[in-house]
Design an enzyme around this catalytic site. Structure first.
Site, PDB file in Angstrom:
ATOM      1  N   MET A  10       8.689   1.402   3.774  1.00 36.90           N
ATOM      2  CA  MET A  10       7.768   2.475   4.151  1.00 36.90           C
ATOM      3  C   MET A  10       6.378   1.858   4.244  1.00 36.90           C
ATOM      4  O   MET A  10       6.033   0.970   3.456  1.00 36.90           O
ATOM      5  CB  MET A  10       7.741   3.575   3.096  1.00 36.90           C
ATOM      6  N   GLU A  11       5.567   2.340   5.161  1.00 41.40           N
ATOM      7  CA  GLU A  11       4.278   1.695   5.395  1.00 41.40           C
ATOM      8  C   GLU A  11       3.314   1.857   4.219  1.00 41.40           C
ATOM      9  O   GLU A  11       2.318   1.154   4.127  1.00 41.40           O
ATOM     10  CB  GLU A  11       3.641   2.200   6.692  1.00 41.40           C
ATOM     11  N   SER A  12       3.618   2.762   3.309  1.00 38.34           N
ATOM     12  CA  SER A  12       2.776   2.919   2.125  1.00 38.34           C
ATOM     13  C   SER A  12       2.956   1.757   1.162  1.00 38.34           C
ATOM     14  O   SER A  12       2.286   1.705   0.134  1.00 38.34           O
ATOM     15  CB  SER A  12       3.132   4.223   1.427  1.00 38.34           C
TER      16      SER A  12
END
Lengths: 348, 270
Positions: free
Chosen positions: B51-53
């Site tokens: 996930m880009e987080s």
């Protein structure tokens, strides 16, 4: 009310002391665990003329714009309540001409904070953005949104963004000590950069813990005490968003907010009830329980799932053995002092 | 003969099949995360999901609410930050990325920012998020467009596809060679891009849909693959996995809401 205990204070006192009209205010949290109570306090104290930074604008950006606190918005994402048919406070303010907005990619937004955090004046970003309208269409930053330079080493074109150093960051974390060491785990996003780039930092947390707990788990600390101005203990401080290890996202409550936010009147009514209508988070939680029942709140509480402990231990904790002898030389302290005297190393 | 299935299930499986074993995969929220979970369970057990987080190598437990949803994982192997998730993408470590989009043109360029004038919007859409960087630097990108539309000319170019078509993307010098959108999924079919002209064409059509229905949605003369195939029906094990993992996705947002409200009313009455 003046606190007597250094940095520990109420949300009301922290916002009143550290968030001012006209500030550049950054919401430290990214998508998850938003600092709801600190945001609501900014609204209750009617701050005006803010330049708001929020990486992924969700309800935070909506309520602050809806309350008239925001003049300028820097973001990579805003929410839309109710899909195509709905709307958002950001859209309504853009149409009314009361809001100026600067669109950045997630990376470019975060890069500005990383530059600010490390004391650089600008930072290079990913050059493909030149092929997009993010690069071509500028908002209030104008030419300073992106500038292109030549890399002094490769001669290649490099796209840059200016550093951001907001006046104040408000951020919610799992736990902190009374000195301000703030521990956060889960989706790291841009939380540390947002806080550390800022001139002042207000931390709210689910619980204030003993300093020993922080010292035994330093890898979880994302903001060190010496940077923090205020520590506010607020259980349920991020509701209706979630805090890992404490509670889940409240999709029913968030759904109600989203429905309300589709129109300006709806958002105002919602804020009258849940922001202006509650003097603090305790009052907010009381209202929630009286409206939806304590079982609704309890159903959000996290079950324990602890991280495996990491051994921070060492072989040796003292230079002196059990007999009081220095471990390498095998001498006692008086014996060492005698030798120091004999060698002429002690000044009379 | 396999069990009856829903359109949502068909779409999730079509996306999941784009993930190959051992790949590094970035998942956008919604349908892609369920597809990622399905792929990991059935076709690509060694895929690394991102996930880009900054949540890296996670084990999906329940459907994700958003791209920072650590609550939805059975643990993850690496907690990095968003900045590093993108520099990793820039350096070429992401094999395939999945993005939901609002408006797509003939060459796979994407608008998720605005309908109408940027400075005086008719509809203000969510904006860029991380999409421009992923569509620029992931080796392949799969676009899912469930509520959006094809447009002759985008109101705003948020994320770059094949720019003006042909070799214009490669010629710009701004992107890794060979990167770009590999597929667009809609509720009617699967679209791919001509290797030379980079123009989008209909490669696969979903059951019960006619080519005319697809053409109606496209404002230019849509090209159709000579070997146009029908999206294959799901296998039982695929259907079973999706129904257990993401019953909400199977029901869809409206039915889910209706049945949840009915349940709340039932509880209140008793």
């Amino acid at each position: 009310m003046t606190s007597t205990n250094g940095k520990i204070m109420t949300a009301s006192e922290a916002i009143s002391r550290f968030v001012h009209d006209g500030d550049q205010l950054v919401i430290g949290n990214y998508t998850v665990g938003s600092c709801a109570e600190l945001i609501y306090e900014v609204i209750r104290q009617q701050r005006r003329g803010l330049t708001l930074y929020s990486q992924s604008g969700i309800f935070d950006v909506e309520v602050l714009i809806g309350a008239g606190c925001v003049e300028r918005l820097v973001t990579a994402y805003v929410m839309r309540a109710g899909g195509k048919k709905g709307g958002s406070a950001a859209e309504r303010a853009l149409r009314a001409g009361t809001l100026q907005m600067e669109d950045l990619t997630n990376f470019d937004y975060n890069a500005r904070l990383v530059a600010g955090m490390h004391g650089m004046t600008f930072i290079s970003v990913l050059e493909a953005v030149m092929a997009t309208d993010l690069f071509r269409k500028r908002g209030f930053m104008g030419e300073d949104k992106y500038r292109v330079i030549e890399c002094p080493y490769t001669g290649k074109k490099v796209v840059t963004v200016p550093a951001a150093n907001p006046d104040v960051c408000i951020v919610h974390v799992q736990r902190a000590d009374k000195f301000g060491n703030a521990q956060y785990w889960g989706a790291m996003g841009s939380v540390a950069a947002a806080a550390l780039a800022s001139k002042r930092i207000v931390v709210s947390c689910e619980e204030v813990v003993e300093h020993e707990i922080i010292q035994s788990s330093p890898h979880l600390t994302i903001i060190p005490a010496y940077r923090v101005n205020a520590v506010v203990e607020v259980p349920w401080g991020a509701h209706p968003t979630e805090v890992l290890g404490y509670y889940n996202f409240d999709s029913a409550m968030y759904g109600l907010f989203t429905m309300a936010d589709a129109t300006g009147e709806g958002l105002k009514a919602w804020m009258d009830e849940w922001v202006y209508g509650c003097e603090d988070r305790a009052a907010y939680i009381d209202r929630y329980i009286s409206k939806f029942g304590s079982s609704a709140l309890n159903s959000l509480k996290a079950k324990p799932l602890y991280s495996a402990p990491a051994n921070y231990g060492a072989a040796v904790y003292s230079r002196w053995d059990r007999d009081g002898r220095e471990i390498f030389t095998g001498l006692t302290l008086p014996e060492i002092e005698t030798i120091l005297g004999e060698r002429g190393l002690l000044y009379e | 003969m396999s069990k009856p299935y829903t359109l949502q299930e068909l779409l999730i499986i079509a996306v999941a099949k784009e993930i190959r074993d051992h790949e590094n995969v970035v998942l956008g929220v919604g349908l892609p995360t369920t597809a990622g979970a399905l792929a990991k369970a059935l076709y690509a057990p060694h895929a690394t999901l991102f996930m880009e987080s900054g949540i890296v190598d996670f084990e999906p437990l329940v459907p994700l609410n958003h791209i920072a949803d650590a609550h939805a994982c059975r643990g993850f192997s690496y907690a990095t930050d968003l900045y590093s998730a993108f520099t990793m993408t820039y350096r070429g470590f992401v094999d395939v990325c999945f993005l939901g989009v609002g408006q797509v043109d003939k060459y796979g360029n994407v608008n998720t920012t605005v309908i109408g004038d940027y400075y005086n919007p008719t509809l203000r859409l969510p904006g860029s998020g991380g999409a421009p960087s992923f569509l620029s630097y992931a080796k392949r990108t799969v676009l899912t467009m469930l509520g959006g539309s094809f447009a002759d000319r985008l109101d705003y170019l948020t994320s770059p596809g094949y720019l003006d078509g042909g070799d214009s993307r490669d010629r710009s010098g701004l992107f890794p060679k060979g990167s770009g959108p590999s597929m667009v999924l809609t509720t009617k079919g699967v679209f791919r891009f001509d290797p030379v002209t980079k123009e989008i064409y209909l490669a696969q059509i979903h059951p019960r849909v006619r080519v005319e229905d697809v053409k109606k949605d496209v404002p230019w003369e849509l090209k159709i693959a000579e070997d146009l195939s029908e999206t294959p029906p799901p296998k039982d094990e695929e259907i079973d996995f999706i129904r257990r993992f993401a019953p909400n996705m199977v029901m869809g947002r409206e039915l889910m809401l209706e049945l949840t409200v009915a349940n709340m009313n039932r509880k209140r009455a008793s």
